[in-house]
Design a protein around this motif. Structure first.
Motif, PDB file in Angstrom:
ATOM      1  N   PRO A   9      47.676  23.994  49.273  1.00 18.48           N
ATOM      2  CA  PRO A   9      48.134  23.251  50.465  1.00 18.48           C
ATOM      3  C   PRO A   9      47.379  21.941  50.654  1.00 18.48           C
ATOM      4  N   SER A  10      48.122  20.867  50.876  1.00 19.45           N
ATOM      5  CA  SER A  10      47.503  19.544  51.028  1.00 19.45           C
ATOM      6  C   SER A  10      46.525  19.467  52.201  1.00 19.45           C
ATOM      7  N   PRO A  11      46.827  20.066  53.373  1.00 19.23           N
ATOM      8  CA  PRO A  11      45.857  19.989  54.475  1.00 19.23           C
ATOM      9  C   PRO A  11      44.500  20.590  54.113  1.00 19.23           C
ATOM     10  N   LEU A  12      44.515  21.667  53.338  1.00 17.36           N
ATOM     11  CA  LEU A  12      43.256  22.285  52.910  1.00 17.36           C
ATOM     12  C   LEU A  12      42.498  21.350  51.970  1.00 17.36           C
ATOM     13  N   LEU A  13      43.184  20.789  50.992  1.00 16.61           N
ATOM     14  CA  LEU A  13      42.529  19.881  50.050  1.00 16.61           C
ATOM     15  C   LEU A  13      42.017  18.632  50.762  1.00 16.61           C
ATOM     16  N   ASP A  14      42.805  18.116  51.703  1.00 16.78           N
ATOM     17  CA  ASP A  14      42.366  16.941  52.467  1.00 16.78           C
ATOM     18  C   ASP A  14      41.100  17.251  53.261  1.00 16.78           C
ATOM     19  N   PHE A  15      41.067  18.450  53.851  1.00 14.65           N
ATOM     20  CA  PHE A  15      39.879  18.844  54.611  1.00 14.65           C
ATOM     21  C   PHE A  15      38.649  18.933  53.713  1.00 14.65           C
ATOM     22  N   LEU A  16      38.804  19.539  52.540  1.00 17.36           N
ATOM     23  CA  LEU A  16      37.679  19.682  51.608  1.00 17.36           C
ATOM     24  C   LEU A  16      37.192  18.319  51.125  1.00 17.36           C
ATOM     25  N   ARG A  17      38.129  17.403  50.902  1.00 18.76           N
ATOM     26  CA  ARG A  17      37.724  16.050  50.491  1.00 18.76           C
ATOM     27  C   ARG A  17      36.954  15.362  51.611  1.00 18.76           C
ATOM     28  N   SER A  18      37.455  15.488  52.836  1.00 19.29           N
ATOM     29  CA  SER A  18      36.785  14.855  53.975  1.00 19.29           C
ATOM     30  C   SER A  18      35.414  15.478  54.217  1.00 19.29           C
ATOM     31  N   ALA A  19      35.321  16.810  54.020  1.00 18.72           N
ATOM     32  CA  ALA A  19      34.036  17.481  54.190  1.00 18.72           C
ATOM     33  C   ALA A  19      33.047  17.036  53.124  1.00 18.72           C
ATOM     34  N   HIS A  20      33.568  16.719  51.933  1.00 17.78           N
ATOM     35  CA  HIS A  20      32.697  16.259  50.846  1.00 17.78           C
ATOM     36  C   HIS A  20      32.171  14.851  51.116  1.00 17.78           C
ATOM     37  N   SER A  21      33.066  13.987  51.589  1.00 15.91           N
ATOM     38  CA  SER A  21      32.667  12.601  51.834  1.00 15.91           C
ATOM     39  C   SER A  21      33.593  11.985  52.872  1.00 15.91           C
ATOM     40  N   PRO A  22      33.053  11.587  54.021  1.00 13.83           N
ATOM     41  CA  PRO A  22      33.892  11.056  55.110  1.00 13.83           C
ATOM     42  C   PRO A  22      34.293   9.596  54.912  1.00 13.83           C
ATOM     43  N   VAL A  23      34.807   9.318  53.719  1.00 10.16           N
ATOM     44  CA  VAL A  23      35.294   7.961  53.443  1.00 10.16           C
ATOM     45  C   VAL A  23      36.780   8.075  53.109  1.00 10.16           C
ATOM     46  N   LEU A  24      37.445   6.943  53.071  1.00 12.85           N
ATOM     47  CA  LEU A  24      38.871   6.939  52.768  1.00 12.85           C
ATOM     48  C   LEU A  24      39.112   7.447  51.357  1.00 12.85           C
ATOM     49  N   HIS A  25      39.961   8.479  51.270  1.00 13.08           N
ATOM     50  CA  HIS A  25      40.272   9.042  49.960  1.00 13.08           C
ATOM     51  C   HIS A  25      41.677   8.626  49.554  1.00 13.08           C
ATOM     52  N   THR A  26      41.824   8.220  48.316  1.00 15.90           N
ATOM     53  CA  THR A  26      43.139   7.909  47.778  1.00 15.90           C
ATOM     54  C   THR A  26      43.440   8.871  46.632  1.00 15.90           C
ATOM     55  N   LYS A  27      44.682   8.861  46.223  1.00 14.56           N
ATOM     56  CA  LYS A  27      45.070   9.717  45.103  1.00 14.56           C
ATOM     57  C   LYS A  27      45.254   8.879  43.830  1.00 14.56           C
ATOM     58  N   ALA A  28      44.412   7.896  43.687  1.00 17.93           N
ATOM     59  CA  ALA A  28      44.418   7.072  42.473  1.00 17.93           C
ATOM     60  C   ALA A  28      43.612   7.774  41.387  1.00 17.93           C
ATOM     61  N   LEU A  29      44.097   7.681  40.155  1.00 18.14           N
ATOM     62  CA  LEU A  29      43.403   8.329  39.034  1.00 18.14           C
ATOM     63  C   LEU A  29      42.199   7.494  38.623  1.00 18.14           C
ATOM     64  N   LEU A  30      41.133   7.595  39.438  1.00 20.74           N
ATOM     65  CA  LEU A  30      39.883   6.889  39.173  1.00 20.74           C
ATOM     66  C   LEU A  30      38.789   7.918  38.915  1.00 20.74           C
ATOM     67  N   PRO A  31      37.804   7.587  38.091  1.00 25.57           N
ATOM     68  CA  PRO A  31      36.747   8.548  37.774  1.00 25.57           C
ATOM     69  C   PRO A  31      36.056   9.104  39.013  1.00 25.57           C
ATOM     70  N   GLU A  32      35.758   8.230  39.985  1.00 27.40           N
ATOM     71  CA  GLU A  32      35.057   8.717  41.179  1.00 27.40           C
ATOM     72  C   GLU A  32      35.902   9.721  41.971  1.00 27.40           C
ATOM     73  N   ASN A  33      37.229   9.524  41.993  1.00 32.04           N
ATOM     74  CA  ASN A  33      38.117  10.467  42.678  1.00 32.04           C
ATOM     75  C   ASN A  33      38.206  11.793  41.939  1.00 32.04           C
ATOM     76  N   LEU A  34      38.270  11.711  40.630  1.00 35.61           N
ATOM     77  CA  LEU A  34      38.377  12.934  39.833  1.00 35.61           C
ATOM     78  C   LEU A  34      37.107  13.772  39.923  1.00 35.61           C
TER      79      LEU A  34
END
Length: 556
Positions: A458-483
């Protein structure tokens, strides 16, 4: 809720194209919807308004009608969505919302069309009829995909049920159903003939409905002194006494009820032990404690103060539990013409079983003109097939606790809540449609999107985990830092789910040889929970493999 179709009727001097241009349907999201903000955001993200007008007009495109219906279906699907459907439906096709939602959405559009035939021009009636036919065809196509097999158990003695049906018909009941014993479901209602969308399968006069008006004056006066007592509790106590009344109007009905209801509220010690590691164990324990507390508030005080009304032999704990299970498993919320919503027992209608692929989804409102409760089909039902209701968007844990069964098929409402403490107040990913205070998982087999950043989770769960990891703007671009962040959140979820699987224990240690109904039901439920957790683990492992491969390709 959806609003009525709006049709403008131009003068007969206009050509057919002009007439069709003025034919429009308005779907509107009610501001009283508890999920209004979430649904509004999702509608806007898809380019719709909370009040959306859809123009229906002929064109050279042979699919002009089905295209219009598809647009309306997108809107109606969101309007009819439950919280779980919205949570898991993000970034997924509309089909992932489930068959019940699809059926409700299509029928809501159909009702709008049917309500619009009167007072319009003939050419508009032609358009409406074509629209009506397309929607019915879509419902039939959906029905063909979800047609569980009905196996009748021969040799079952249904004399009492036949007597109840005869009693009902003598008192104004109209039915196109018969009662039989269905394999895997117990007693069920079987269509005596082919029934199509809109047909009335069962019609019950209000005079046969068991509601709060039946509580006798003497019992009412004795109970009104108890602070906080509800009409539902009064009815429960009334039914404990009425089941033993040989002169009761409802004797035939009470005679068809089981001596014992096999719900989770009657689970024994072994069954409760079998639920170890599941939230259902706590849910049933809390429910039992609540019922014991309610019983202790009333008894023995009522028996001591009013022994003529509350005979002690009729109001023991076992009888109280029986009545609770009766009302939990058989009652329906019915809206009466006076606008009041009442909890009622509906003789004969109790034979309509629940299904994940129901034939009847819209019921629960008294027809004021006929003074009856009608059960009309939302999809067709063939002769000899079991005709089923939807009790609601219930998980198997709820159905086990209060009804005593697990539905056949994969239940999209079977979810496992995840405890992260206090959820974040807001998401930083712009793809989120709402702030979710709780998070959950379900079987990932319901999801089609397995790509990086989704994984069938579920996207809301993944979004929450990303925000909990780092409270910065997250994009779904295939960049090393995102991966790299994706790897961390997937490993985090893997750890959580591995702990959950450990708590569920070794399946080989479950008591699978037990013949006790409650232990068998508990073990079956636990297997469902294991299946959900296992699917999430598999999705995490596959997601990690895919992300790491993508990252290695970048490094290479």
């Amino acid at each position: 809720m959806c609003k009525q179709v709006k049709l403008n009727c131009p003068s007969s001097s206009f050509d057919s194209m002009a007439l069709d241009k003025d034919c429009s349907i308005v779907l509107e999201l009610s501001e009283s919807d508890p999920l209004f903000d979430t649904k509004k955001k999702l509608l806007q993200d898809k380019g719709f308004n909370t009040r959306q007008q859809i123009n229906v007009k002929r064109s050279s495109d042979p699919n002009w009608l089905s295209t219009s219906v598809e647009v309306m279906l997108q809107i109606a699907t969101i309007i009819k969505s439950t919280e779980a459907e919205l949570y898991f439906g993000q970034d997924q096709p509309m089909e992932s919302y489930g068959p019940r939602n699809e059926l409700e959405a299509l029928n809501s559009i159909l009702q709008l069309v049917e309500a619009s035939f009167s007072g319009v021009c003939q050419m508009q009636k032609n358009v409406l009829q074509e629209l009506h036919n397309v929607i019915v065809d879509m419902i039939c196509q959906s029905s063909d995909k979800h047609r569980p097999k009905t196996t009748i158990v021969e040799g079952y003695n249904s004399a009492k049920e036949k007597q109840l049906l005869q009693w009902g018909e003598n008192n104004g009941v109209k039915t196109r159903l018969q009662i039989a014993y269905v394999e895997g479901a117990g007693r069920g209602a079987i269509a005596k003939e082919d029934l199509k969308v809109g047909d009335t399968a069962l019609e019950i006069p209000t005079s046969l409905i068991i509601s709060e008006e039946l509580v006798q004056a003497d019992m009412y006066h004795a109970l009104e002194k108890f602070e906080g007592i509800t009409p539902e509790t009064m009815l429960l106590l009334w039914s404990m006494k009425e089941r033993h009344n040989c002169n009761s109007k409802y004797k035939m009905y009470f005679d068809t009820l089981p001596e014992e209801f096999h719900t989770g509220l009657s689970f024994g010690v072994k069954a409760m032990m079998a639920l170890g590691g599941t939230m259902l164990l706590d849910e049933i324990t809390e429910a039992k404690e609540h019922l014991h507390a309610e019983y202790d508030k009333l008894f023995p005080a009522l028996c001591n103060e009013h022994p003529d009304i509350f005979a002690p032999e009729l109001y023991k704990w076992e009888q109280f539990l029986w009545a609770c299970e009766l009302w939990y498993s058989n009652s329906m919320k019915i809206k009466f013409p006076d606008g009041k919503l009442r909890t009622c027992l509906i003789p004969i209608a109790g034979f309509l079983n629940h299904s994940l692929y129901p034939h009847i989804v819209n019921y629960g409102r008294i027809d004021a003109a006929a003074n009856t409760l009608k059960f009309c089909l939302s999809r067709s039902c063939s002769a000899g097939q079991e005709c089923c209701l939807s009790y609601g968007d219930f998980s198997s844990s709820h159905l086990v606790t209060f009804y005593g069964f697990i539905p056949q098929g994969e239940n999209p409402y079977d979810v496992i809540q995840l405890d992260f403490g206090s959820a974040q107040d807001e998401f930083t990913d712009g793809s989120s449609i709402s702030n979710w205070s709780t998070h959950m998982v379900r079987g990932t087999w319901f999801s089609e999107n397995r790509n990086i950043f989704y994984y069938g989770l579920p996207s809301p769960l993944l979004d929450f985990l990303r925000s909990a990891h780092s409270p910065v703007l997250h994009t779904k671009a295939l960049l090393p830092e995102n991966l790299k962040i994706e790897i961390e959140i997937l490993e985090n979820l893997l750890s959580i789910c591995n702990d959950m699987m450990d708590e569920l224990g070794d399946p080989d240690l479950d008591d699978r040889k037990s013949t006790n109904w409650d232990v068998k039901l508990a073990v079956e439920f636990k297997d469902i929970q294991r299946g959900i957790v296992s699917s999430v683990l598999t999705s995490c492992h596959c997601g990690l493999k895919r992300v790491k491969h993508e990252l290695s390709e970048m490094d290479g």
